[in-house]
Design an enzyme around this catalytic site. Structure first.
Site, short mmCIF file in Angstrom:
data_model
loop_
_atom_site.label_atom_id
_atom_site.label_comp_id
_atom_site.label_asym_id
_atom_site.label_seq_id
_atom_site.Cartn_x
_atom_site.Cartn_y
_atom_site.Cartn_z
N HIS A 206 80.30 54.08 50.68
CA HIS A 206 79.73 54.44 49.39
C HIS A 206 78.33 53.73 49.20
O HIS A 206 77.39 54.61 48.69
CB HIS A 206 80.69 53.74 48.32
N HIS B 6 90.51 59.15 45.76
CA HIS B 6 89.01 58.57 45.77
C HIS B 6 88.86 57.55 46.87
O HIS B 6 89.05 56.51 46.61
CB HIS B 6 88.61 58.06 44.36
N ASP C 259 82.26 59.34 51.19
CA ASP C 259 80.70 59.43 50.86
C ASP C 259 80.21 59.36 52.43
O ASP C 259 80.45 58.24 53.14
CB ASP C 259 80.46 58.02 50.18
O1 G3P Z 1 84.25 61.87 43.47
C1 G3P Z 1 83.53 61.56 42.52
C2 G3P Z 1 83.17 60.26 42.60
O2 G3P Z 1 83.21 59.87 43.93
C3 G3P Z 1 81.89 60.11 42.27
O3 G3P Z 1 81.19 58.83 42.20
O4 G3P Z 1 80.05 56.82 42.62
O5 G3P Z 1 82.60 56.96 43.54
O6 G3P Z 1 80.61 58.37 44.45
P1 G3P Z 1 81.09 57.53 43.26
CA CA Z 2 81.98 59.41 46.10
#
Ligand code: G3P
Ligand code: CA
Length: 292
Positions: free
Chosen positions: A83, A41, A70
């Site tokens: 992000h 992640h 992201d």
């Molecule tokens: O990949 C799942 C996760 O990234 C979704 O939440 O807020 O970390 O982008 P966030």
């Molecule tokens: Ca994400």
């Protein structure tokens, strides 16, 4: 009923295998435990500043093949990997541009963002890390022989970001058969955004971030290949229900859950039958799934 469930689960595993085994592209780090994919992640974000090149390099050193990121857009139209919709939390923007609150990504040019330190907030050893452009990021993912779960973040703020992202991916060679078949998934919290991606490039694998009602799953299965829910929103029943549907590429929908950073939760998610676990601590999750 039992035979149908077995068939659905088998097909789901075959679907994941298809993502893992495009030709001979699969690597040892892909599959752990009971065939659950481990996805880094924002890279290896427990160990390096999230969404930086250092973070995916760290993931690579941990043997993590799949990374998540992201994607957003600058004022002058450059796609960047970050992000939050603001630069405040993960850069030194407050010091460099003190009068530009609330420091939204969309209000800064690419050249301005390139001046920011995106590493010091995490640790001194990462001082000087930058917010990467998507182009820089794709080149590093390719260099590292990694695979990408690309999140289109806040698409409502960036009209046309789907087409622009696909164009960049095409220019970087990421929409050829080999990449599309097994090295790329595009995800979003926005169903509308995923529908646009699917309409523009039907070959691309997509995944919806969230936990749609079971009664809504048939409509999701018309444009997305996966449902990626928060780990605390799922159960064995929900995962099985998702697996029972076939996505636009003729495979059962997959389930990648997030964000799981500890061993007990990883094992619980695996027992639910998920296909993938998105984690800041890929090493911890991998060890948990490999434990007897
Ligand atoms: O990949 C799942 C996760 O990234 C979704 O939440 O807020 O970390 O982008 P966030
Ligand atoms: Ca994400």
């Amino acid at each position: 009923m039992y035979a149908r469930a077995v068939a659905a689960i088998t097909a789901a595993l075959l679907g994941v295998a298809a993502l893992l085994l495009p030709g001979s592209d699969a690597r040892a780090g892909d599959v752990v435990g009971e065939h659950v994919l481990v996805i880094g992640h924002r890279g290896a974000s427990a160990y390096a500043p999230e969404n930086t090149l250092a973070s995916i390099d760290r993931a690579a050193r941990l043997g993590v093949t799949w990374v998540e990121n992201d994607v957003q857009r600058t004022k002058d139209g450059e796609l960047v990997v970050i992000h939050d919709d603001s630069l405040k939390r993960t850069t030194d923007v407050e010091q460099v541009f003190p009068h530009r609150a609330p420091w939204k990504v969309k209000d800064f040019t690419a050249a301005e963002i390139a001046r920011l330190d995106a590493g010091s907030w995490f640790g001194e050893r990462y001082a000087g890390a930058r917010v990467p452009t998507l182009r820089q990021y794709m080149r590093r993912v390719e260099h590292n022989h990694q695979k990408l779960l690309l999140e289109i973040k806040n698409p409502e703020l960036y009209p046309g970001i789907e087409r622009q992202t696909l164009k960049l991916l095409a220019n970087e060679g990421w929409l050829d058969r080999q990449h599309v078949a097994g090295r790329l998934i595009v995800q979003s919290f926005s169903a509308d955004s995923l529908k646009i991606v699917h309409d523009l490039k039907p070959a691309v694998t997509t995944a919806f971030l969230g936990t749609p009602r079971m009664s809504d799953l048939p409509s999701y299965a018309s444009f997305t290949d996966g449902i990626n829910p928060s780990y605390n929103s799922i159960s064995t029943g929900y995962v099985s229900a998702v697996h029972a549907f076939t996505g636009p590429h003729g495979r059962p929908l997959t389930v990648f859950t997030w964000t799981v950073n500890d061993a007990p939760t990883a094992r619980r998610a695996a027992r639910y039958g998920v296909d993938g676990i998105i984690t800041n601590k890929a090493d911890v999750v991998r060890a948990a799934l490999q434990a007897p």
